[in-house]
Enzyme design. Structure first.
Site, PDB file in Angstrom:
ATOM      1  N   ASP A  57     -34.828  10.754 -41.616  1.00 25.52           N
ATOM      2  CA  ASP A  57     -33.730   9.796 -41.513  1.00 25.52           C
ATOM      3  C   ASP A  57     -33.029  10.016 -40.175  1.00 25.52           C
ATOM      4  O   ASP A  57     -32.591  11.126 -39.880  1.00 25.52           O
ATOM      5  CB  ASP A  57     -32.767  10.022 -42.676  1.00 25.52           C
ATOM      6  CG  ASP A  57     -31.598   9.059 -42.692  1.00 25.52           C
ATOM      7  OD1 ASP A  57     -31.486   8.247 -41.757  1.00 25.52           O
ATOM      8  OD2 ASP A  57     -30.802   9.131 -43.627  1.00 25.52           O
ATOM      9  N   ARG A 110     -27.233  19.486 -41.215  1.00 26.97           N
ATOM     10  CA  ARG A 110     -26.790  18.526 -40.205  1.00 26.97           C
ATOM     11  C   ARG A 110     -25.918  19.261 -39.187  1.00 26.97           C
ATOM     12  O   ARG A 110     -24.712  19.405 -39.353  1.00 26.97           O
ATOM     13  CB  ARG A 110     -26.053  17.354 -40.861  1.00 26.97           C
ATOM     14  CG  ARG A 110     -26.959  16.562 -41.808  1.00 26.97           C
ATOM     15  CD  ARG A 110     -26.296  15.344 -42.399  1.00 26.97           C
ATOM     16  NE  ARG A 110     -27.190  14.643 -43.324  1.00 26.97           N
ATOM     17  CZ  ARG A 110     -26.823  13.641 -44.107  1.00 26.97           C
ATOM     18  NH1 ARG A 110     -25.573  13.196 -44.061  1.00 26.97           N
ATOM     19  NH2 ARG A 110     -27.688  13.066 -44.915  1.00 26.97           N
ATOM     20  N   GLN A 125     -27.860  16.468 -51.949  1.00 28.32           N
ATOM     21  CA  GLN A 125     -27.642  15.234 -52.695  1.00 28.32           C
ATOM     22  C   GLN A 125     -28.833  14.947 -53.590  1.00 28.32           C
ATOM     23  O   GLN A 125     -29.911  15.511 -53.415  1.00 28.32           O
ATOM     24  CB  GLN A 125     -27.396  14.053 -51.754  1.00 28.32           C
ATOM     25  CG  GLN A 125     -28.539  13.702 -50.834  1.00 28.32           C
ATOM     26  CD  GLN A 125     -28.180  12.603 -49.841  1.00 28.32           C
ATOM     27  OE1 GLN A 125     -27.038  12.483 -49.405  1.00 28.32           O
ATOM     28  NE2 GLN A 125     -29.148  11.793 -49.467  1.00 28.32           N
ATOM     29  N   ASP A 236     -21.696   1.584 -49.792  1.00 24.66           N
ATOM     30  CA  ASP A 236     -21.246   2.925 -50.156  1.00 24.66           C
ATOM     31  C   ASP A 236     -20.318   2.855 -51.357  1.00 24.66           C
ATOM     32  O   ASP A 236     -19.460   1.963 -51.437  1.00 24.66           O
ATOM     33  CB  ASP A 236     -20.484   3.580 -48.995  1.00 24.66           C
ATOM     34  CG  ASP A 236     -21.346   3.766 -47.754  1.00 24.66           C
ATOM     35  OD1 ASP A 236     -22.574   3.911 -47.905  1.00 24.66           O
ATOM     36  OD2 ASP A 236     -20.783   3.758 -46.644  1.00 24.66           O
ATOM     37  N   GLU A 249     -16.327   9.158 -50.190  1.00 28.83           N
ATOM     38  CA  GLU A 249     -17.633   8.541 -50.399  1.00 28.83           C
ATOM     39  C   GLU A 249     -18.489   9.453 -51.268  1.00 28.83           C
ATOM     40  O   GLU A 249     -18.707  10.613 -50.937  1.00 28.83           O
ATOM     41  CB  GLU A 249     -18.330   8.303 -49.058  1.00 28.83           C
ATOM     42  CG  GLU A 249     -19.727   7.700 -49.201  1.00 28.83           C
ATOM     43  CD  GLU A 249     -20.490   7.640 -47.894  1.00 28.83           C
ATOM     44  OE1 GLU A 249     -21.714   7.894 -47.925  1.00 28.83           O
ATOM     45  OE2 GLU A 249     -19.865   7.360 -46.842  1.00 28.83           O
ATOM     46  N   SER A 252     -24.308   6.627 -50.877  1.00 33.79           N
ATOM     47  CA  SER A 252     -24.746   5.584 -49.959  1.00 33.79           C
ATOM     48  C   SER A 252     -26.067   5.059 -50.498  1.00 33.79           C
ATOM     49  O   SER A 252     -26.949   5.844 -50.843  1.00 33.79           O
ATOM     50  CB  SER A 252     -24.927   6.146 -48.546  1.00 33.79           C
ATOM     51  OG  SER A 252     -25.449   5.179 -47.673  1.00 33.79           O
TER      52      SER A 252
END
Length: 335
Positions: A57, A110, A125, A236, A249, A252
């Site tokens: 991604d 990340r 996730q 989202d 959030e 997504s």
């Protein structure tokens, strides 16, 4: 790094040991209920992929993946940012049929994340993906799926409220649906994050639709890679989180690009070089199933349902020394 915020008078109602028990309670109940609701099967998934596969991604297109060499191989591997593309490939490879789907535990690093109370360089996730038909690539399909996921969120909150006396139900009965363009029209003088806060504070829970497309003010509400979500059929799930007084959030998701949408979005995003990558070629050649899918933050879910002030209270990561010191001084137990 954004400022570490400690809400006035905050204290955790659970010690470290009991927090671990509660994390497992949330995760077990949520994923089992989600799998039943959406007809999903848990599968194994990669932590890293080959860059040449085009499966990683690209997020907003500027984040640097963590890369490492492998003995005896000519190409480095990249730790995934998410499994948005891999999942669709897996639907075909694993032989899933229409109406069936998969979910998996996705773990990412990340390195370019701006860390704060709700962001960490460690990301976990539930990534999920489900086979649909081309005719089902509609707003109705998207809305019905969002409502199904939101019902799982509400059931989880009800369950946790029974298990723990300090947890009260705060999610509204229904989730509201608002497009990014509607938010611009409602709050033209606000930033995207300010708009999110205003609408979520009012509604309690919102599905913010059409993320990634260019709006009438010439801007995008937020970045979204051009080669997995259809920018007209995504969004989202945001909820109001009173512990931090923010729009949080939790998920997504979206209907994935078909051959026509991918062609248009690659051109609009200036990413035509991706057309020759294996995944993108497979979509353009109609070799992969049409699908809907998304990611649901595991630590975000735990943080929300356990009413924690910092994501480091529900997963182990690395934090700057000043954050660790301030957390210790204020009784915030980071794992």
């Amino acid at each position: 790094m954004e400022q570490f915020k400690i809400p006035a008078g905050y204290h955790s109602d659970l010690n470290l040991h009991d927090t671990q028990v509660a994390i497992k309670t949330v995760k077990d109940f949520f994923q089992q209920t989600l799998a039943q609701k959406l007809n999903l099967l848990r599968v194994s998934a990669p932590v890293f992929v080959a860059p040449s596969s085009g499966l990683n991604d690209n997020l907003n297109g500027v984040e640097r993946p963590v890369s490492f060499d492998i003995k005896g191989m000519n190409e480095n591997a990249e730790i995934v940012h998410s499994l948005a593309k891999w999942k669709r490939y897996a639907l075909k490879k694993y032989g899933f049929s229409h109406g069936e789907g998969l979910y998996t535990d996705m773990i990412a690093i990340r390195r370019d994340e701006d860390i704060d109370n709700i962001h960490s360089i460690y990301v976990d996730q539930w990534d999920w993906e489900k086979v649909i038909t081309k005719e089902e690539r509609t707003m109705e399909t998207l809305i019905n799926t969002v409502r199904s996921i939101y019902s799982v969120l509400r059931k989880t909150e009800k369950y946790m409220a029974v298990q723990y006396d300090y947890i009260e139900e705060i999610l509204p009965k229904e989730i509201a649906f608002v497009s990014t363009q509607e938010l611009v029209d409602m709050y033209p003088d606000c930033t995207p994050k300010e708009r999110e806060y205003k609408i979520v504070k009012e509604k309690g829970a919102v599905f913010l639709m059409q993320v990634g497309k260019t709006l009438t003010d010439g801007q995008r509400h937020d970045g979204r890679a051009p080669d997995y979500d259809d920018w007209e059929l995504n969004g989202d799930i945001l909820v109001y989180y009173p512990v931090l007084d923010i729009a949080l959030e939790l998920s997504s998701m979206g209907i994935r690009v078909d051959e026509e949408t991918l062609d248009l979005q690659l051109t609009e995003a200036g990413c035509n070089d991706r057309r020759d990558l294996p995944f993108q070629k497979a979509v353009l050649n109609k070799e992969l199933p049409y699908s809907i899918g998304g990611g649901i933050g595991q630590s975000r879910i735990c943080m929300f349902f356990l009413r924690k002030a910092h994501i480091g209270e529900v997963h182990a990561s690395l934090w700057p020394e000043e954050v660790l010191a301030e957390a210790r001084e204020n009784g915030v137990n980071l794992l």
